[in-house]
Design a protein around this motif. Structure first.
Motif, PDB file in Angstrom:
ATOM      1  N   LEU A 177       9.243  -2.772   8.354  1.00  0.00           N
ATOM      2  CA  LEU A 177       8.549  -2.083   7.586  1.00  0.00           C
ATOM      3  C   LEU A 177       8.012  -0.530   8.716  1.00  0.00           C
ATOM      4  O   LEU A 177       7.714  -0.920   9.515  1.00  0.00           O
ATOM      5  CB  LEU A 177       7.027  -2.907   7.533  1.00  0.00           C
ATOM      6  N   ILE A 178       8.257   0.471   7.753  1.00  0.00           N
ATOM      7  CA  ILE A 178       8.055   1.798   7.932  1.00  0.00           C
ATOM      8  C   ILE A 178       6.686   2.229   7.539  1.00  0.00           C
ATOM      9  O   ILE A 178       7.025   2.569   6.092  1.00  0.00           O
ATOM     10  CB  ILE A 178       9.611   2.393   8.219  1.00  0.00           C
ATOM     11  N   ALA A 179       5.874   2.698   8.709  1.00  0.00           N
ATOM     12  CA  ALA A 179       5.425   3.899   8.352  1.00  0.00           C
ATOM     13  C   ALA A 179       4.664   5.165   8.991  1.00  0.00           C
ATOM     14  O   ALA A 179       5.302   4.740   9.862  1.00  0.00           O
ATOM     15  CB  ALA A 179       4.049   3.264   7.669  1.00  0.00           C
ATOM     16  N   ASP A 180       3.769   6.059   9.287  1.00  0.00           N
ATOM     17  CA  ASP A 180       3.494   6.417  10.169  1.00  0.00           C
ATOM     18  C   ASP A 180       2.118   6.166  10.261  1.00  0.00           C
ATOM     19  O   ASP A 180       1.789   5.123   9.845  1.00  0.00           O
ATOM     20  CB  ASP A 180       3.451   8.388   9.160  1.00  0.00           C
ATOM     21  N   HIS A 181       1.755   7.002  11.187  1.00  0.00           N
ATOM     22  CA  HIS A 181       0.333   6.944  11.984  1.00  0.00           C
ATOM     23  C   HIS A 181      -1.209   7.070  10.900  1.00  0.00           C
ATOM     24  O   HIS A 181      -1.668   5.513  10.707  1.00  0.00           O
ATOM     25  CB  HIS A 181      -0.166   8.235  13.303  1.00  0.00           C
ATOM     26  N   ALA A 182      -0.768   7.517  10.206  1.00  0.00           N
ATOM     27  CA  ALA A 182      -2.478   7.897   8.823  1.00  0.00           C
ATOM     28  C   ALA A 182      -1.978   6.406   8.211  1.00  0.00           C
ATOM     29  O   ALA A 182      -3.002   5.762   7.839  1.00  0.00           O
ATOM     30  CB  ALA A 182      -1.703   8.832   8.224  1.00  0.00           C
ATOM     31  N   PHE A 183      -0.636   5.966   7.744  1.00  0.00           N
ATOM     32  CA  PHE A 183      -0.786   4.905   7.175  1.00  0.00           C
ATOM     33  C   PHE A 183      -1.628   3.409   8.443  1.00  0.00           C
ATOM     34  O   PHE A 183      -2.460   2.236   7.227  1.00  0.00           O
ATOM     35  CB  PHE A 183       0.719   4.270   6.958  1.00  0.00           C
ATOM     36  N   GLN A 184      -0.990   3.436   9.341  1.00  0.00           N
ATOM     37  CA  GLN A 184      -1.323   2.401   9.860  1.00  0.00           C
ATOM     38  C   GLN A 184      -3.262   2.702  10.013  1.00  0.00           C
ATOM     39  O   GLN A 184      -3.376   1.336  10.210  1.00  0.00           O
ATOM     40  CB  GLN A 184      -0.778   2.023  11.190  1.00  0.00           C
ATOM     41  N   ARG A 185      -3.577   3.404  10.392  1.00  0.00           N
ATOM     42  CA  ARG A 185      -4.576   3.689  10.191  1.00  0.00           C
ATOM     43  C   ARG A 185      -5.579   3.441   8.892  1.00  0.00           C
ATOM     44  O   ARG A 185      -6.863   2.485   8.986  1.00  0.00           O
ATOM     45  CB  ARG A 185      -5.404   5.227  11.213  1.00  0.00           C
ATOM     46  N   ALA A 186      -4.606   3.101   7.706  1.00  0.00           N
ATOM     47  CA  ALA A 186      -5.727   3.207   6.603  1.00  0.00           C
ATOM     48  C   ALA A 186      -5.779   1.936   6.454  1.00  0.00           C
ATOM     49  O   ALA A 186      -6.179   1.259   6.014  1.00  0.00           O
ATOM     50  CB  ALA A 186      -5.488   4.256   5.631  1.00  0.00           C
ATOM     51  N   TRP A 187      -4.281   1.051   6.275  1.00  0.00           N
ATOM     52  CA  TRP A 187      -4.333   0.075   6.082  1.00  0.00           C
ATOM     53  C   TRP A 187      -4.592  -1.022   7.231  1.00  0.00           C
ATOM     54  O   TRP A 187      -3.652  -2.280   6.849  1.00  0.00           O
ATOM     55  CB  TRP A 187      -2.745   0.051   5.272  1.00  0.00           C
TER      56      TRP A 187
ATOM     57  N   CYS B 101       1.006  -1.579  -0.190  1.00  0.00           N
ATOM     58  CA  CYS B 101       0.241   0.411   0.055  1.00  0.00           C
ATOM     59  C   CYS B 101       0.712   1.172   0.298  1.00  0.00           C
ATOM     60  O   CYS B 101       2.072   0.956   0.226  1.00  0.00           O
ATOM     61  CB  CYS B 101      -0.575   0.041   0.889  1.00  0.00           C
ATOM     62  N   PRO B 102       0.218   1.989  -0.141  1.00  0.00           N
ATOM     63  CA  PRO B 102       1.150   3.600  -0.336  1.00  0.00           C
ATOM     64  C   PRO B 102       1.722   3.798   0.149  1.00  0.00           C
ATOM     65  O   PRO B 102       0.545   4.824   1.079  1.00  0.00           O
ATOM     66  CB  PRO B 102      -0.219   4.651  -1.571  1.00  0.00           C
ATOM     67  N   GLY B 103       2.585   4.445   0.913  1.00  0.00           N
ATOM     68  CA  GLY B 103       3.054   5.652   2.074  1.00  0.00           C
ATOM     69  C   GLY B 103       3.420   4.508   2.666  1.00  0.00           C
ATOM     70  O   GLY B 103       4.414   5.382   4.389  1.00  0.00           O
ATOM     71  N   ALA B 104       4.232   3.413   2.605  1.00  0.00           N
ATOM     72  CA  ALA B 104       5.451   2.614   3.285  1.00  0.00           C
ATOM     73  C   ALA B 104       6.360   2.185   2.769  1.00  0.00           C
ATOM     74  O   ALA B 104       7.152   1.899   1.678  1.00  0.00           O
ATOM     75  CB  ALA B 104       4.409   1.016   4.120  1.00  0.00           C
ATOM     76  N   ILE B 105       7.261   2.351   3.518  1.00  0.00           N
ATOM     77  CA  ILE B 105       8.459   0.993   2.927  1.00  0.00           C
ATOM     78  C   ILE B 105       9.377   0.200   3.457  1.00  0.00           C
ATOM     79  O   ILE B 105       9.055   0.508   4.675  1.00  0.00           O
ATOM     80  CB  ILE B 105      10.067   2.674   2.877  1.00  0.00           C
ATOM     81  N   VAL B 106      10.303  -0.023   2.869  1.00  0.00           N
ATOM     82  CA  VAL B 106      10.244  -1.405   3.952  1.00  0.00           C
ATOM     83  C   VAL B 106      12.128  -1.609   3.719  1.00  0.00           C
ATOM     84  O   VAL B 106      12.769  -1.049   2.787  1.00  0.00           O
ATOM     85  CB  VAL B 106      10.590  -2.603   3.402  1.00  0.00           C
ATOM     86  N   VAL B 107      12.903  -1.152   4.747  1.00  0.00           N
ATOM     87  CA  VAL B 107      14.357  -1.303   4.839  1.00  0.00           C
ATOM     88  C   VAL B 107      15.032  -2.231   5.508  1.00  0.00           C
ATOM     89  O   VAL B 107      15.094  -3.266   6.792  1.00  0.00           O
ATOM     90  CB  VAL B 107      14.895  -0.042   5.582  1.00  0.00           C
ATOM     91  N   ASP B 108      16.644  -2.631   5.386  1.00  0.00           N
ATOM     92  CA  ASP B 108      17.597  -3.826   6.060  1.00  0.00           C
ATOM     93  C   ASP B 108      18.194  -2.727   7.509  1.00  0.00           C
ATOM     94  O   ASP B 108      17.498  -1.491   8.089  1.00  0.00           O
ATOM     95  CB  ASP B 108      18.798  -3.947   5.134  1.00  0.00           C
ATOM     96  N   SER B 109      18.825  -2.909   8.090  1.00  0.00           N
ATOM     97  CA  SER B 109      19.372  -2.700   9.299  1.00  0.00           C
ATOM     98  C   SER B 109      20.380  -1.818   9.251  1.00  0.00           C
ATOM     99  O   SER B 109      20.985  -1.229  10.130  1.00  0.00           O
ATOM    100  CB  SER B 109      20.520  -3.927   9.763  1.00  0.00           C
ATOM    101  N   SER B 110      20.942  -1.645   8.177  1.00  0.00           N
ATOM    102  CA  SER B 110      21.201  -0.498   7.940  1.00  0.00           C
ATOM    103  C   SER B 110      20.396   0.790   7.088  1.00  0.00           C
ATOM    104  O   SER B 110      20.482   1.903   6.907  1.00  0.00           O
ATOM    105  CB  SER B 110      22.436  -0.479   6.370  1.00  0.00           C
ATOM    106  N   GLY B 111      18.870   0.575   7.286  1.00  0.00           N
ATOM    107  CA  GLY B 111      18.444   1.638   7.192  1.00  0.00           C
ATOM    108  C   GLY B 111      17.701   2.221   5.770  1.00  0.00           C
ATOM    109  O   GLY B 111      17.725   3.223   5.358  1.00  0.00           O
ATOM    110  N   ARG B 112      17.989   1.292   4.942  1.00  0.00           N
ATOM    111  CA  ARG B 112      18.206   1.212   2.967  1.00  0.00           C
ATOM    112  C   ARG B 112      17.068   0.092   2.992  1.00  0.00           C
ATOM    113  O   ARG B 112      17.046  -0.966   2.581  1.00  0.00           O
ATOM    114  CB  ARG B 112      19.428   0.786   2.640  1.00  0.00           C
ATOM    115  N   ARG B 113      17.017   1.086   1.707  1.00  0.00           N
ATOM    116  CA  ARG B 113      15.387   0.116   0.747  1.00  0.00           C
ATOM    117  C   ARG B 113      16.473  -0.669   0.335  1.00  0.00           C
ATOM    118  O   ARG B 113      17.518  -0.546  -0.323  1.00  0.00           O
ATOM    119  CB  ARG B 113      14.429   0.886  -0.017  1.00  0.00           C
ATOM    120  N   PHE B 114      15.498  -2.461   0.292  1.00  0.00           N
ATOM    121  CA  PHE B 114      16.479  -2.772  -0.873  1.00  0.00           C
ATOM    122  C   PHE B 114      15.713  -4.333  -1.696  1.00  0.00           C
ATOM    123  O   PHE B 114      16.270  -4.207  -2.877  1.00  0.00           O
ATOM    124  CB  PHE B 114      17.410  -3.708   0.078  1.00  0.00           C
ATOM    125  N   VAL B 115      14.788  -3.031  -1.736  1.00  0.00           N
ATOM    126  CA  VAL B 115      13.936  -4.276  -2.669  1.00  0.00           C
ATOM    127  C   VAL B 115      12.352  -3.227  -3.178  1.00  0.00           C
ATOM    128  O   VAL B 115      12.085  -2.415  -1.964  1.00  0.00           O
ATOM    129  CB  VAL B 115      13.440  -5.575  -2.661  1.00  0.00           C
TER     130      VAL B 115
END
Length: 439
Positions: free
Chosen positions: A403-413, A366-380
């Motif tokens: 999986l990192i997102a804001d409060h609005a994302f969590q409430r929406a998805w 869903c729009p508004g989230a990213i996934v990062v590795d232990s270095s904080g970088r997106r990898f996929v």
């Protein structure tokens, strides 16, 4: 699957029952099927409908295997249901897609058998069983591959588990972490209504009706009877196997195969904790699933086995694989993958064991989230399908991601086991499953 390669003559002299007073757990049937997922139950239906005395042995207390916990998709190129729905496909395009995606794992003989008989299997199930599959908008997973199509993946129509009668209690429940309100199974339409239930009167009444029916079903049958996805597929196959005359025995773990003059002629098992011998006049089918519940086999055959969790049922110990090897079979060590991968998250359950949530498509797409590795970088790409998502983790040696997102994302998805509004996320924040930052 491993079947006996030489059948005995099917005459009355071979049809005696070996049960006797000295060993009441010794008997003889035409066909023994080990395992009760989609493969085992389908084999049981065909054998029983052909007039063979058929016995299904399931090692756990529940029938349905991994199928009952799955999405229940059936992937068949050029199947009649997708073509009836207006989706063009051909055997040649299916072959081109498999050749492109399987790489060195492409086996012409096996692929030919699959492409030749898959559509016929769909027609057989449609004509002779309770199984009702439907064309879907699900695309193939490799859109850049030649022969790519939409709707090869067939999905299962909902099913009323009350049709199983008292044997509904023997159907493996679906994954509870993917249900709501104490085991109520929901589809995508239900999820949309749940999210809008306090904004739309129509959604409110839809959810209220679903919940009321679920409560009534639990009071009457001990569990919800509206079954969807893989749970519906397992239930439909189970009903069809029973109707065909197959005998289904739970708590029956097969320990080894009996071999006679180079032929598999039966099994030695434990049924309800007691030793049992079952002679198979015509053959044995091994359909006992994978090895997701066997840590040692996981370590031997899949990457980073101790870094994740398995969603396979407790009976998936690799018994059939081990017995097949002992009988002279060979386990292919060069598979493209020895599992279906998904990114997953977990939190301790009431018994201290992890409750695992598969991030198949509910949140990370869903729009508004990213996934990062232990270095904080997106990898996929977060929208990458689950198999390639985790293949990328394996290839890059990434054992853990966020999986990192804001409060609005969590409430929406929602995020994993934390559903969207109006449900509260506070309990999972306190448990440490969700980590809330200041900004």
């Amino acid at each position: 699957m491993l079947a006996a390669t030489k059948a005995l003559q099917n005459n009355e002299a071979n049809r005696h029952d070996c049960r006797n007073e000295e060993n009441p757990m010794q008997r003889e049937v035409d066909v023994v099927i080990v395992g009760s997922g989609a493969a085992g139950l389908t084999a049981a239906i065909v054998a029983a409908r052909e007039g063979l005395e058929t016995l299904v042995l399931e090692s756990t207390r529940y029938f349905g295997g991994t199928t009952a916990c799955s999405g229940g998709g059936v992937w068949i190129p050029a199947n009649p249901l997708m073509q009836a729905a207006g989706h063009d496909d051909s055997r040649e395009e299916g072959d081109a897609y498999l050749k492109a995606t399987l790489g060195d794992g492409y086996d012409p003989a096996l692929v030919d058998a699959f492409l030749d008989h898959g559509p016929a299997m769909i027609r057989y199930l449609d004509e002779h069983t309770e199984v009702k599959l439907m064309a879907s908008p699900v695309p193939d997973y490799a859109p850049d591959a030649p022969g790519w199509k939409i709707s090869r993946c067939l999905l299962t129509a909902d099913y009323d588990g009350a049709h199983l009668g008292p044997r509904l209690a023997e159907l493996r429940p679906s994954l509870q972490q993917l249900t709501v309100f104490g085991g109520m199974q929901i589809d995508f339409m239900d999820m949309a209504h749940l999210k809008a239930m306090f904004r739309s009167p129509a959604s409110f009444f839809h959810v209220a009706g679903r919940v009321a029916r679920h409560v009534w079903q639990k009071l009457r049958h001990g569990r919800g009877t509206r079954l969807i996805n893989g749970n519906a597929l397992a239930a439909r196959l189970m009903r069809s196997a029973l109707d065909a005359g197959a005998e289904l025995r739970a708590r029956a773990r097969v320990r080894r195969l009996i071999q006679d003059n180079g032929r598999v002629s039966g099994v030695v098992a434990e049924i309800d904790g007691q030793p049992a011998t079952v002679i198979a006049r015509r053959g044995v089918v091994l359909a006992s699933g994978g090895f997701g519940a066997n840590p040692a086999m996981r370590r031997r055959h899949i990457p980073m086995a101790d870094e994740g969790w398995s969603l396979q049922p407790e009976g998936c110990l690799g018994d059939g694989i081990e017995m097949g090897i002992a009988a002279g079979g060979v386990l292919n060590q060069d598979n493209v993958a020895n599992g279906i991968w998904s990114p997953m998250s977990a939190t301790p359950g009431p018994d201290g064991k992890p409750v695992v949530f598969p991030h198949l498509f509910f949140d990370r797409h869903c729009p508004g989230a990213i996934v990062v590795d232990s270095s904080g970088r997106r990898f996929v790409s977060e929208g990458f399908h689950y198999q390639n998502f985790v293949n990328t983790m394996h290839r890059k040696g990434i054992a853990k991601a966020w999986l990192i997102a804001d409060h609005a994302f969590q409430r929406a998805w929602g995020m994993g086991m934390s559903p969207p509004a109006p449900a509260s996320a506070e309990a999972l924040i306190r448990a440490g499953y969700l980590v809330r930052a200041n900004t």
